[in-house]
Each structure stands twice: as structure tokens, then as C-alpha cells.
Write an enzyme that holds these catalytic residues in place. Sequence first.
Site, PDB file in Angstrom:
ATOM      1  N   GLY A 235       0.838  -1.203   0.000  1.00 24.10           N
ATOM      2  CA  GLY A 235       0.000   0.000   0.000  1.00 24.10           C
ATOM      3  C   GLY A 235       0.870   1.248   0.000  1.00 24.10           C
TER       4      GLY A 235
ATOM      5  N   SER B 111       4.545   7.736   2.557  1.00 23.38           N
ATOM      6  CA  SER B 111       4.943   6.435   3.097  1.00 23.38           C
ATOM      7  C   SER B 111       4.547   5.310   2.153  1.00 23.38           C
ATOM      8  CB  SER B 111       4.283   6.204   4.456  1.00 23.38           C
ATOM      9  OG  SER B 111       2.892   6.065   4.302  1.00 23.38           O
ATOM     10  N   VAL B 112       5.210   4.190   2.343  1.00 20.60           N
ATOM     11  CA  VAL B 112       4.866   3.014   1.561  1.00 20.60           C
ATOM     12  C   VAL B 112       4.896   1.809   2.504  1.00 20.60           C
ATOM     13  CG1 VAL B 112       7.275   2.834   0.793  1.00 20.60           C
ATOM     14  CG2 VAL B 112       5.528   1.646  -0.476  1.00 20.60           C
ATOM     15  N   VAL B 113       3.950   0.875   2.297  1.00 20.15           N
ATOM     16  CA  VAL B 113       3.965  -0.341   3.127  1.00 20.15           C
ATOM     17  C   VAL B 113       4.416  -1.494   2.239  1.00 20.15           C
ATOM     18  CG1 VAL B 113       2.595  -1.938   4.545  1.00 20.15           C
ATOM     19  CG2 VAL B 113       2.080   0.511   4.597  1.00 20.15           C
TER      20      VAL B 113
ATOM     21  N   LYS C  53       6.061  -0.335   7.285  1.00 20.83           N
ATOM     22  CA  LYS C  53       5.634   0.984   6.806  1.00 20.83           C
ATOM     23  C   LYS C  53       6.880   1.863   6.805  1.00 20.83           C
ATOM     24  CE  LYS C  53       2.520   4.822   7.888  1.00 20.83           C
ATOM     25  NZ  LYS C  53       1.399   5.280   8.695  1.00 20.83           N
TER      26      LYS C  53
ATOM     27  N   ASP D 201     -10.090   7.899  13.324  1.00 17.48           N
ATOM     28  CA  ASP D 201     -10.141   7.690  11.861  1.00 17.48           C
ATOM     29  C   ASP D 201     -10.548   6.249  11.536  1.00 17.48           C
ATOM     30  OD1 ASP D 201     -10.049   8.564   9.255  1.00 17.48           O
ATOM     31  OD2 ASP D 201      -7.880   8.272   9.019  1.00 17.48           O
TER      32      ASP D 201
ATOM     33  N   LYS E 284     -12.436   3.506   9.746  1.00 16.38           N
ATOM     34  CA  LYS E 284     -13.104   3.355   8.442  1.00 16.38           C
ATOM     35  C   LYS E 284     -12.598   2.045   7.839  1.00 16.38           C
ATOM     36  CE  LYS E 284      -9.592   6.306   6.320  1.00 16.38           C
ATOM     37  NZ  LYS E 284      -9.278   7.432   5.458  1.00 16.38           N
TER      38      LYS E 284
ATOM     39  N   ASN F  28      -8.961   1.378   7.235  1.00 19.07           N
ATOM     40  CA  ASN F  28      -8.059   1.226   8.386  1.00 19.07           C
ATOM     41  C   ASN F  28      -8.359  -0.032   9.198  1.00 19.07           C
ATOM     42  OD1 ASN F  28      -6.647   3.478   7.702  1.00 19.07           O
ATOM     43  ND2 ASN F  28      -7.799   4.859   9.022  1.00 19.07           N
TER      44      ASN F  28
ATOM     45  N   ASP G 144      -3.648   2.173  11.646  1.00 21.93           N
ATOM     46  CA  ASP G 144      -3.479   3.615  11.419  1.00 21.93           C
ATOM     47  C   ASP G 144      -3.902   4.455  12.612  1.00 21.93           C
ATOM     48  OD1 ASP G 144      -2.833   6.016  10.456  1.00 21.93           O
ATOM     49  OD2 ASP G 144      -3.636   5.679   8.457  1.00 21.93           O
TER      50      ASP G 144
ATOM     51  N   THR H  17     -12.024  11.416   8.203  1.00 26.48           N
ATOM     52  CA  THR H  17     -12.402  11.280   6.794  1.00 26.48           C
ATOM     53  C   THR H  17     -13.865  11.725   6.656  1.00 26.48           C
ATOM     54  OG1 THR H  17     -10.885   9.420   6.691  1.00 26.48           O
ATOM     55  CG2 THR H  17     -12.495   9.576   4.909  1.00 26.48           C
TER      56      THR H  17
HETATM   57  C1  PIT Z   1      -0.762  -3.498   5.360  1.00 25.84           C
HETATM   58  C2  PIT Z   1      -0.524  -4.774   5.821  1.00 25.84           C
HETATM   59  C3  PIT Z   1      -0.126  -4.948   7.132  1.00 25.84           C
HETATM   60  C4  PIT Z   1       0.041  -3.901   7.983  1.00 25.84           C
HETATM   61  C5  PIT Z   1      -0.192  -2.647   7.547  1.00 25.84           C
HETATM   62  C6  PIT Z   1      -0.604  -2.405   6.248  1.00 25.84           C
HETATM   63  C7  PIT Z   1      -0.019  -1.609   8.557  1.00 25.84           C
HETATM   64  C8  PIT Z   1      -0.467  -0.384   8.472  1.00 25.84           C
HETATM   65  C9  PIT Z   1      -0.411   0.556   9.577  1.00 25.84           C
HETATM   66  C10 PIT Z   1      -0.352   1.901   9.297  1.00 25.84           C
HETATM   67  C11 PIT Z   1      -0.324   2.818  10.332  1.00 25.84           C
HETATM   68  C12 PIT Z   1      -0.379   2.409  11.662  1.00 25.84           C
HETATM   69  C13 PIT Z   1      -0.450   1.075  11.947  1.00 25.84           C
HETATM   70  C14 PIT Z   1      -0.467   0.156  10.895  1.00 25.84           C
HETATM   71  O1  PIT Z   1      -0.393   3.347  12.670  1.00 25.84           O
HETATM   72  O2  PIT Z   1       0.103  -6.193   7.594  1.00 25.84           O
HETATM   73  O3  PIT Z   1      -1.180  -3.302   4.097  1.00 25.84           O
HETATM   74  O4  PIT Z   1      -0.237   4.140  10.098  1.00 25.84           O
END
Ligand code: PIT
Length: 389
Positions: free
Chosen positions: A31, A36-38, A53, A151, A153, A156, A169, A188
Site C-alpha cells: 500500500g 509512506s509506503v507499506v 511501513k 479515523d 473506516k 483502516n 493507522d 475522513t
Molecule cells: C498493510 C498490511 C499490514 C500492515 C499494515 C498495512 C499496517 C499499516 C499501519 C499503518 C499505520 C499504523 C499502523 C499500521 O499506525 O500487515 O497493508 O499508520
Amino acid sequence: MAKDEPDDDTLPDKDAAKGFYAKYEPKEVLGRGISSVVRRCIDKETGKEYAAKIIDLGASEHNDSRQMLEATRQEINILRQVMGHPYIIELQDVFESDAFIFLVFELCRHGELFDYLTSVVTLSEKKTRYIMRQIFEGVDYIHARNIVHRDLKPENILLDDSLNVKITDFGFARHLNDGAKLYDLCGTPGYLAPETLKCNMFEDAPGYSKEVDMWACGVIMFTLLVGCPPFWHRKQMIMLRNIMEGKYSFMSPEWSDISEDPKDLIRKCLVVDPEKRINVREALKHPFFNTVMRRQSQFNAKKKFQFAILTVRAMIRIQRLRYTPEPLDIEEALRDPYRVKVLRKVIDACAFRVYGHWVKKGEGQNRAALFENQPKVELHNLYIHQLQK
Ligand code: PIT
């Protein structure tokens, strides 16, 4: 944790990025955010998979990068406070350098609830119950620690290998002491609670607190059951007005097949006055989650026998039903095909297959547009006007 949060204000050492690459092997992108990129990544020693992330502090101006660093440290702090619950994402590792921050999370292979919903269009009451119970349990854990997420939704909410929920998130999350209020507008649009909007409109607004998460849960639950959000309007001003007035309805044809319990729970979440809104403990005790328990509470031989007869009858009917297609009223199907459940399912599935790629994350706007099967009022009026000429 690979690194503790530094107490002072100095930027941490540059070797931290090397530390991340020494320990993990980054793989494909899962994502992307603004800066940022995950990525999926693999622990080189154990072979275990995670999601990293990677926040690019250099992607913004100098001041912004300092702000982003502070915001991320605050997010890490909150993530550490809410760790240890099955429905909340687990932070595994943190690495900070002056250009990047690496947050390593447990891997949720099934991605976002948002994408799952787009692929199936709507969820049954049973699946909605399964998902919403987990979301409420996660929110209960967060709220019990005096934290508000702000947030919530479907974007998230991640789904793990067993399709269990992981709330993610925590970028907007805040710790709130008893009685404390927040005043800033964040979140949002389609999921914002009326009291959050009021803070942006009136100088003397009383502020908002944890109740905003319960409002967002009501919006999520509504969206899961019928595929489109409750306050949607293609003009955002009207959508915001609908939110302020708590104006939504269960009148669309999709709701005719949905029972009273989930509607009642949604109604109790989408109460405009936050003081009268259901809280998370009460939501978990709502009949929507406790139907089986209610039936089991008292043994009644007569009722059990009647129930057994009804079950056998229903089974026979279901078996017959397999060979008997649902009667279709041709006139009704021609006049309003969307009212007929079987046709509605086909129409929605086709629309999502053809236009599903339009559904963008964020406001649920495009998703709702796919459900808009009434002519636009202006176009409709224009058409009438032309006819009258
Ligand atoms: C994914 C797959 C995964 C974890 C994540 C995303 C995590 C995202 C995330 C983003 C945040 C945060 C906590 C978790 O505070 O296994 O696509 O900003």
C-alpha cells in the site's frame, strides 16, 4: 523493539536504516500513503513475514519533516499503549534514521476490509456480526486505555489470514484524560461525527471525545450491510449537512431483507448528541451480538420441541427450494428491477465488476455513486423542462 524512542530532540543515528535492511528483506508494495509506503518484508533470520511501513521524512519540506517525525513518534507511543490485543495491529520493530522511519507490523495478508467489501459488494448479517463484534472489541480495548482513534473506516481495518480484524493507522489517535476534549477537525469526511464538524463551525463548540469512534462504527456497519455509506451525497456540503442533522434512512430496497437488530444498533450509534450515543460496552451487549445467548438463557421443553418441528419444516422447505426458483414478478422486474433481490444482486455485482476500479479509498463517494440508480435531479428537471417546451 529495535530502538527506544529518544528522550531528547536530536535526530537519531543514520545507521538505523542499515539496521532495518540488515534484519529484513523488503518485498513487494502492499500500500502507499502520501509520504509512506507499506512493503511486505521477511525477517532474514527467522523467515517470518511482516509488513513494514517506510515513512520518507525527506519527502516533505524541512519543517514538515520535523513535524512528521514528531507525529510518527506520537503514533508509535500510542501503538505501544494499545499493543497486545488480537484485533489491534501489533507493532513489531521500529527503526529511525534522519531520512526514514521504519515501522514493522505483523502481516495481514488479506489487506483492507475496504477492498474485501468492494469484492463482495455487501456482507450478510452474520458476517457483519462477526466483523463488527471484533471491531467493537478492539475499540473497547482502545477506549479502556483512554485513547480515541478518530479515523475508523474500512480502509483502516485489515484482515489477517483467518479473516480476523486488525485495527490500524493510529496517526490521528490521541490519549484523553477523563473529561478532556479535542477540538481539531481530523478524520475522513463520510465518517466524521456531528460534534467534530461543530468544532469547525462554532467558536463555542463543546469539543468531542471517544464517542466519535462509535459514530464511525455506525457508518462502517451501515456500509458493510448495504455497500454504500449512510450520509452520502455527491455534493459534499449536503453530505456534511446530512451528518449534522443525522439524516439517513433505511428506506432503500437493500434494507428490506435486513432484520431489526442491526438497524437498531446502527440507529444507536448514529445519534447526533454524543451524550445519548451508545458506548462501546453497551454496543457489545446489544441483542445484535447476543441473539444466541438470549435463546439459550432458559431451558423450556415446549419451546425446544416447537423449535425442533420448525427446524425440520424449514429444512424440508429449503431442500424443496433448491429445485424451485424464486417466483419472479415480470411486471415488477420490468418496472423496477432493483427492487427484486435476485436481480439487485446481479445488477450490483455487474456494476462492481465493470466500474469497481472507480471506487477510490477515502470518502466512500465513488462507492456510493455506484449505488445511485435514481436520475440526477438537475438532469431530470432539465429533461422535464425540454419536454415541456
Ligand atoms: C498493510 C498490511 C499490514 C500492515 C499494515 C498495512 C499496517 C499499516 C499501519 C499503518 C499505520 C499504523 C499502523 C499500521 O499506525 O500487515 O497493508 O499508520
